[in-house]
Design a protein around this motif. Structure first.
Motif: not given
Ligand SMILES: [Ca+2]
Length: 510
Positions: A9, A13, A64, A66, A217, A220-221, A310, A313-314, A316-317
């Protein structure tokens, strides 16, 4: 679900040394000048819910990355002064659909119902020969009108295993909402027949409260500490009662559900297992630590902001999946792609979450637009633009007449880098939802590039003035500072002029 490692991941990024980011390997799409004889473009209008621009890396996010939102900016235009006219969900959507302020379109607050029989830009696009679709979050209580196809979440919808209403028929889905909405959007684009240009509204639920991250995610973080906003512990001195009396603080307003101290109930066994594995040990450590005071606020901020990011992130993906498909299918060159959010959001700024106030973090909307033949790649624009302008803009791109009763202005010239000389130098704002959840008092106001004047007219009668150049975080109301007497007078006159221009007689204290 395919398990993605944290390393994969981060590499995605562009965090890892030596890895090519999605940005750097993309070809330049700047083909300005080749606009003659172009066919009418498709329009993909991507909107998320409550996504603040300071959580997008091309806007300078410190928290973050993106890559896919950034990709739209890199291949198109990024707006730095894009604002909404009433910072709350349903009203923003109604403004966008109608190109008219809340007092005209009827949806002044979230409790009101949208009258779907009125003129909207999707209906006008249909009349102009466009095929139209609405997929994802709708939130306007009445069924969508003006769409050849629609498939929407009921109300706010669920993050996990949501129901959706497809052309009036309720269906249940298994999976994560951001993936599901994208699957539906891609299916619709791929299965179109006929040769009409299309307009797709592809609207996400995320990252709306209660910020439930997708399975991919959840952790994540986990191993980073997010920087805190400098005014996380704002005491609201130097301002009036409205900021002091809100109920949207991280300290006092957040619930156990917001903070994931209770587990949502609508999981499949597999989803629950992943969720409990991610939150169980962290929650146990939190309970053991017995945090108090500022330490507790700090913990809540970390939990909130990580979950919020988080969810992003979804999005953006999934936006990346759509951009990839447009490239693969050859549609990219003939498609206007817009990314925005219904409004901004507080990411711990002033100690808050939520929106509503005319202060910067919730007034601002991210706005990224890509259309390779007409918009110079990598351009940045600082003109004052509004969600009110979207309807006129879409109609302009479609070559359709723009009715005189629309209150916005097409952004097409602005996007071409040719902002008209008489472009607006101020914007008008009006928020109504009070008394209501979060207790943000009714107010209207005017913002220029440098100043903001706000009138809280209901329950209290207080004015605030901010000098955004000297005080970008809006920590000091300078209304009564003699140095600003002339500015106050000018802005009050401007405010009255705008209220008259937009025919707003609501909110009068008289
Ligand atoms: Ca919203």
């Amino acid at each position: 679900m395919k398990k993605q490692t944290r390393r994969d991941f981060l590499k995605h990024l562009g965090y890892m040394a030596g890895s090519a980011t999605a940005l750097s390997i993309l070809p330049s799409c700047n083909t300005i000048g080749q606009t003659r004889d172009r066919k009418r473009p498709n329009i993909i209008f991507i909107m998320s819910d409550d996504h603040a621009s300071h959580a997008i890396s091309c806007y300078g996010s410190k928290i973050n990355k993106t890559p896919n939102f950034d990709r739209i900016a890199k291949e198109g235009m990024r707006f730095t002064n894009s604002f909404c006219t009433n910072s709350i969900c349903a009203p923003c959507r109604a403004v966008i659909l109608t190109g008219k302020y809340s007092h005209i379109n009827g949806v002044k607050d979230n409790a009101l119902t949208f009258d779907g029989s009125q003129q909207t830009f999707p209906k006008l696009l249909q009349q102009a020969g466009y095929e139209t679709a609405m997929i994802g979050k709708w939130h306007l209580k009445t069924d969508p009108t003006g769409f050849d196809y629609w498939n929407i979440l009921p109300g706010q919808g669920l993050y996990y295993n949501p129901a959706m209403i497809e052309m009036g028929e309720r269906k249940n889905y298994t999976g994560y909402v951001t993936d599901i909405i994208t699957d539906q959007a891609l299916n619709w684009i791929k299965n179109r027949t006929g040769d009409k240009p299309f307009c797709l509204m592809y609207h996400h639920k995320a990252p709306h409260r209660e910020w439930e991250p997708g399975p991919k995610y959840l952790t994540l973080y986990d191993d980073v500490t997010m920087p805190e906003p400098e005014n996380l512990f704002d005491d609201y001195s130097n301002r009036g009662r409205a900021a002091k009396e809100q109920d949207m603080s991280i300290e006092k307003t957040m619930t156990d559900r917001d903070l994931k101290l209770v587990t949502p109930k609508n999981f499949t066994p597999e989803q629950k297992k992943l969720w409990d594995a991610a939150y169980g040990p962290k929650n146990e450590a939190f309970r053991k630590a017995n945090l108090q005071g500022k330490d507790l606020v700090r913990w809540k901020y970390q939990r909130y902001i990580k979950d919020y990011l988080r969810c992003i992130a979804s999005v953006d993906e999934n936006v990346g999946r759509v951009l990839d498909y447009l490239d693969e299918s050859g549609l990219a060159k003939d498609t206007v792609v817009i990314y925005t959010s219904d409004q901004g959001f507080y990411l711990g700024d002033h100690g808050w979450f939520d929106k509503r106030f005319m202060y910067e973090e919730s007034l601002r909307m991210p706005l990224l637009v890509r259309y390779p033949g007409e918009i110079k790649a990598g351009s940045v624009n600082d003109d004052i633009v509004l969600n009110l302008d979207f309807a006129s803009t879409f109609l302009d791109f479609a070559g359709a007449p723009i009715p005189a009763d629309l209150q916005g202005v097409s952004l097409r010239k602005v996007l071409q880098g040719k902002t008209p000389r008489d472009w607006r130098t101020s914007m008008y704002y009006h928020y109504y939802e009070y008394p209501a959840v979060h207790s943000v008092k009714r107010h209207y106001g005017v913002r220029t590039k440098r100043y903001k004047l706000i009138h809280f007219y209901h329950d209290i009668d207080e004015w605030e003035l901010y000098d955004l150049q000297k005080d970008p975080k809006e920590m000091k109301n300078v209304l009564n500072d003699p140095a600003y007497t002339g500015i106050v007078k000018e802005l009050k006159a401007e405010l009255e002029q705008l209220r008259e221009k937009y025919k707003d007689t609501t909110g009068s204290t008289a």
